[in-house]
Write a protein that holds these residues in place. Sequence first.
Motif, short mmCIF file in Angstrom:
data_model
loop_
_atom_site.label_atom_id
_atom_site.label_comp_id
_atom_site.label_asym_id
_atom_site.label_seq_id
_atom_site.Cartn_x
_atom_site.Cartn_y
_atom_site.Cartn_z
N LYS A 6 0.83 -1.20 0.00
CA LYS A 6 0.00 0.00 0.00
C LYS A 6 0.87 1.26 0.00
O LYS A 6 0.53 2.27 -0.63
N ILE A 25 -0.44 6.15 5.32
CA ILE A 25 -1.11 4.85 5.33
C ILE A 25 -1.50 4.49 6.76
O ILE A 25 -2.60 3.99 7.03
N VAL A 32 -5.73 3.56 1.06
CA VAL A 32 -4.90 4.18 0.02
C VAL A 32 -5.65 5.30 -0.68
O VAL A 32 -5.11 6.38 -0.94
#
Length: 361
Positions: A6, A25, A32
């Motif tokens: 991610k 994150i 995301v």
Amino acid sequence: MDVDPKVKELMYATGIDEKLAMLLIQFTGGDVSGARKIIESMPKDFLVLKIRYMGHRTHNYGVILIVLNTKTKDIDDLYVIVDSKVEASQINAKASFEDFKGGIVKFIQQKNPDLEMIGRMREAINTIEFKEKIFNKLSKENKFDLEQLKVVFSELIFKVLTESNCAIKIEVEEVDLFRLHKSNDNYVLKGEEQLLGAEDEKNGKESTEVTAREEVHVRNISLVLLKVEPVLSPIRGIPGNEIQIGDQIMVKIIDEREIGDYLGNLLGGRKNKEVIPIPATINEISKQEDTGNLMVLVQFGPGIAGKMFIPPEIKIAAPILEEENEGKLGVLSFFRMNPVWVVLALVLLFIGFIILIFYMG
């Protein structure tokens, strides 16, 4: 250590560095798309001037790319081409900032332009006088009158190239810090860098290209600037003129944009469309000379800030004070919340008073 997929996805999509990507994150709980919303809502504090010129009398052609920092009122990045080849002025200024810059880099690396004239042009652009001319044409809304801007660059080209018959086209584009940072990673200019380094060393200053490639520090970046307002506490609050950087205060996120709604929910400042007070840390205070009010910036998380203007005499609620007062006034708070017990306590006190009088009598 392997990088979280991610984090990689966010870095690739936005051009931010790994450290900031990791923080965002974590901040968004692995969302995301939410992290991308934050990046995409970042204030565009940079104006890119993409200029093409053709000197019909001197046969000097070229382009100029200037990145203006609207906060510092300075030039953050500068690329120049001066050459006798007509193709030097044919890099498409309507293309994106990245493509225009890439075209300049490619031309300099492959076509061997006139480095002496490039140095003279750069030197003229980097003067305080010329910077003031540019920013004097910038409105409060960070907009340019392109016709007035053409006059400024016509005078520049006449001064440097002695060109009195010059055709000029200018395009302006707003960019954020990460597009600027990503373009510096993607386009490393070889050849002109030696000239730039020598020129700036001669002038006793650091190269603008080197400065533009300095590390981006996460805590100094406001990715999103939300509209907020203080939570007032007339009795126990902190007076506006006594708040200090580092203090925690209670605020409401009143930003009506989509990003305001997203971050309001994420931070706990909204629930079922209801605005809820949340704590935030003060990281900047400045007095407005025209109104006497205070401009206060508060921080919610990595790169997430709030901005408000407050009169210095108002009192603002602070979570620490609320907790202290709750500890000191715990019994009183209990009775406030339970009025039946108040009545019972008064009855018991009255009975005790009667019994005391009876025994004393």
